[in-house]
Design a protein around this motif. Structure first.
Motif, PDB file in Angstrom:
ATOM      1  N   SER A  43       0.806  -1.214   0.000  1.00  0.00           N
ATOM      2  CA  SER A  43       0.000   0.000   0.000  1.00  0.00           C
ATOM      3  C   SER A  43       0.850   1.279   0.000  1.00  0.00           C
ATOM      4  O   SER A  43       0.598   2.201  -0.783  1.00  0.00           O
ATOM      5  CB  SER A  43      -0.927  -0.017   1.222  1.00  0.00           C
ATOM      6  OG  SER A  43      -1.677   1.154   1.275  1.00  0.00           O
ATOM      7  N   LEU A  44       1.851   1.351   0.865  1.00  0.00           N
ATOM      8  CA  LEU A  44       2.690   2.546   0.945  1.00  0.00           C
ATOM      9  C   LEU A  44       3.471   2.759  -0.354  1.00  0.00           C
ATOM     10  O   LEU A  44       3.561   3.879  -0.857  1.00  0.00           O
ATOM     11  CB  LEU A  44       3.649   2.457   2.142  1.00  0.00           C
ATOM     12  CG  LEU A  44       4.572   3.651   2.350  1.00  0.00           C
ATOM     13  CD1 LEU A  44       3.764   4.915   2.627  1.00  0.00           C
ATOM     14  CD2 LEU A  44       5.527   3.372   3.509  1.00  0.00           C
ATOM     15  N   GLN A  99       2.636   1.671  -3.310  1.00  0.00           N
ATOM     16  CA  GLN A  99       1.675   2.043  -4.348  1.00  0.00           C
ATOM     17  C   GLN A  99       1.362   3.534  -4.257  1.00  0.00           C
ATOM     18  O   GLN A  99       1.305   4.231  -5.273  1.00  0.00           O
ATOM     19  CB  GLN A  99       0.392   1.232  -4.226  1.00  0.00           C
ATOM     20  CG  GLN A  99      -0.615   1.524  -5.328  1.00  0.00           C
ATOM     21  CD  GLN A  99      -0.131   1.051  -6.683  1.00  0.00           C
ATOM     22  OE1 GLN A  99      -0.013  -0.140  -6.922  1.00  0.00           O
ATOM     23  NE2 GLN A  99       0.143   1.968  -7.587  1.00  0.00           N
ATOM     24  N   ARG A 100       1.177   4.029  -3.037  1.00  0.00           N
ATOM     25  CA  ARG A 100       0.890   5.455  -2.841  1.00  0.00           C
ATOM     26  C   ARG A 100       2.071   6.301  -3.316  1.00  0.00           C
ATOM     27  O   ARG A 100       1.894   7.329  -3.961  1.00  0.00           O
ATOM     28  CB  ARG A 100       0.574   5.719  -1.368  1.00  0.00           C
ATOM     29  CG  ARG A 100       0.339   7.135  -0.991  1.00  0.00           C
ATOM     30  CD  ARG A 100      -0.734   7.921  -1.688  1.00  0.00           C
ATOM     31  NE  ARG A 100      -1.916   7.234  -2.093  1.00  0.00           N
ATOM     32  CZ  ARG A 100      -2.668   7.607  -3.142  1.00  0.00           C
ATOM     33  NH1 ARG A 100      -2.345   8.649  -3.856  1.00  0.00           N
ATOM     34  NH2 ARG A 100      -3.736   6.945  -3.463  1.00  0.00           N
ATOM     35  N   ARG A 101       3.301   5.869  -3.010  1.00  0.00           N
ATOM     36  CA  ARG A 101       4.496   6.596  -3.464  1.00  0.00           C
ATOM     37  C   ARG A 101       4.506   6.696  -4.987  1.00  0.00           C
ATOM     38  O   ARG A 101       4.737   7.757  -5.556  1.00  0.00           O
ATOM     39  CB  ARG A 101       5.769   5.858  -3.025  1.00  0.00           C
ATOM     40  CG  ARG A 101       6.170   6.061  -1.629  1.00  0.00           C
ATOM     41  CD  ARG A 101       7.509   5.358  -1.381  1.00  0.00           C
ATOM     42  NE  ARG A 101       7.963   5.654  -0.049  1.00  0.00           N
ATOM     43  CZ  ARG A 101       8.320   4.744   0.833  1.00  0.00           C
ATOM     44  NH1 ARG A 101       8.288   3.455   0.521  1.00  0.00           N
ATOM     45  NH2 ARG A 101       8.718   5.095   2.033  1.00  0.00           N
ATOM     46  N   TRP A 134      -5.629   4.463 -11.268  1.00  0.00           N
ATOM     47  CA  TRP A 134      -5.608   5.816 -10.686  1.00  0.00           C
ATOM     48  C   TRP A 134      -6.110   6.823 -11.710  1.00  0.00           C
ATOM     49  O   TRP A 134      -6.946   7.661 -11.399  1.00  0.00           O
ATOM     50  CB  TRP A 134      -4.190   6.178 -10.225  1.00  0.00           C
ATOM     51  CG  TRP A 134      -4.065   7.627  -9.902  1.00  0.00           C
ATOM     52  CD1 TRP A 134      -4.406   8.238  -8.736  1.00  0.00           C
ATOM     53  CD2 TRP A 134      -3.616   8.671 -10.774  1.00  0.00           C
ATOM     54  NE1 TRP A 134      -4.195   9.600  -8.830  1.00  0.00           N
ATOM     55  CE2 TRP A 134      -3.704   9.882 -10.072  1.00  0.00           C
ATOM     56  CE3 TRP A 134      -3.137   8.685 -12.088  1.00  0.00           C
ATOM     57  CZ2 TRP A 134      -3.337  11.097 -10.633  1.00  0.00           C
ATOM     58  CZ3 TRP A 134      -2.770   9.907 -12.656  1.00  0.00           C
ATOM     59  CH2 TRP A 134      -2.870  11.095 -11.921  1.00  0.00           C
ATOM     60  N   LEU A 177       2.058   6.359  -7.122  1.00  0.00           N
ATOM     61  CA  LEU A 177       0.951   7.149  -7.666  1.00  0.00           C
ATOM     62  C   LEU A 177       1.165   8.647  -7.457  1.00  0.00           C
ATOM     63  O   LEU A 177       0.741   9.456  -8.295  1.00  0.00           O
ATOM     64  CB  LEU A 177      -0.378   6.691  -7.085  1.00  0.00           C
ATOM     65  CG  LEU A 177      -0.794   5.276  -7.507  1.00  0.00           C
ATOM     66  CD1 LEU A 177      -2.127   4.906  -6.894  1.00  0.00           C
ATOM     67  CD2 LEU A 177      -0.834   5.133  -9.028  1.00  0.00           C
ATOM     68  N   GLN A 178       1.831   9.022  -6.365  1.00  0.00           N
ATOM     69  CA  GLN A 178       2.143  10.439  -6.161  1.00  0.00           C
ATOM     70  C   GLN A 178       3.099  10.933  -7.250  1.00  0.00           C
ATOM     71  O   GLN A 178       2.953  12.031  -7.767  1.00  0.00           O
ATOM     72  CB  GLN A 178       2.755  10.665  -4.778  1.00  0.00           C
ATOM     73  CG  GLN A 178       1.772  10.504  -3.634  1.00  0.00           C
ATOM     74  CD  GLN A 178       0.623  11.486  -3.717  1.00  0.00           C
ATOM     75  OE1 GLN A 178      -0.516  11.110  -3.955  1.00  0.00           O
ATOM     76  NE2 GLN A 178       0.895  12.756  -3.533  1.00  0.00           N
TER      77      GLN A 178
END
Length: 166
Positions: free
Chosen positions: A76-77, A79-81, A129, A83-84
């Motif tokens: 999750s972390l 993936q968030r990195r 996204w 996508l940012q």
């Protein structure tokens, strides 16, 4: 020579001076526009260079980016990195697109970046996204351009994810 002749010569010299002034001003405006275009190109280049440097300097982000590029599952972390960073790339692409539309960016420079847009959106989670969030965060004209780019480069991209999608 009469006073009228001298007046006529004065008018002729004045007319020539106005024409020379207009040519000078047109040249100055052209040089100013070229300088402005150069600044825009530099800013766009700097945006993308900084993103790439930020990825390279952060070991965790670099690992996540490489895994996403290969189409691997991400925590999750991570993936968030990813996508940012994808979001930041898309903001840069949006700027590039509108600068190109305004005639401020060279066609070749713009065309060279189009497949990069499509390729980045093949990274793990990036297309989801875009479809769910990214497309509502950008102006409709840019969204249309991205969708056109995705269709145009479908099946012609180099990432493993793209190869599986085609």
């Amino acid at each position: 020579m009469t006073l009228q002749d001298i007046g006529a010569i004065g008018e002729l010299v004045g007319g020539i001076a106005v024409i020379v002034s207009l040519i000078y001003l047109a040249t100055q405006v052209r040089h100013g526009l070229q300088g402005y275009k150069s600044n825009i190109t530099q800013e766009v280049t700097t945006h993308f260079s900084r993103l790439q440097l930020d990825i390279a300097k952060d070991t965790d982000l670099l690992r996540a980016w490489l895994r996403a590029e290969r189409g691997e599952d991400l925590e999750s972390l991570d993936q968030r990195r990813v996508l940012q960073v994808v979001s930041s790339f898309m903001i840069g692409f949006e700027n590039l697109y509108f600068q190109y539309q305004a005639g401020m960016v060279d066609r070749d420079a713009y065309e060279a970046r189009r497949p990069v847009v499509a390729n980045i959106l093949t990274y793990t989670g990036a297309r989801d996204w875009w479809d769910n969030y990214g497309c509502i965060q950008h102006p409709p004209k840019f969204v249309q351009e991205v969708e056109l780019v995705l269709k145009e480069f479908e099946g012609r991209l180099s990432s493993p994810v793209a190869a599986r999608l085609s």
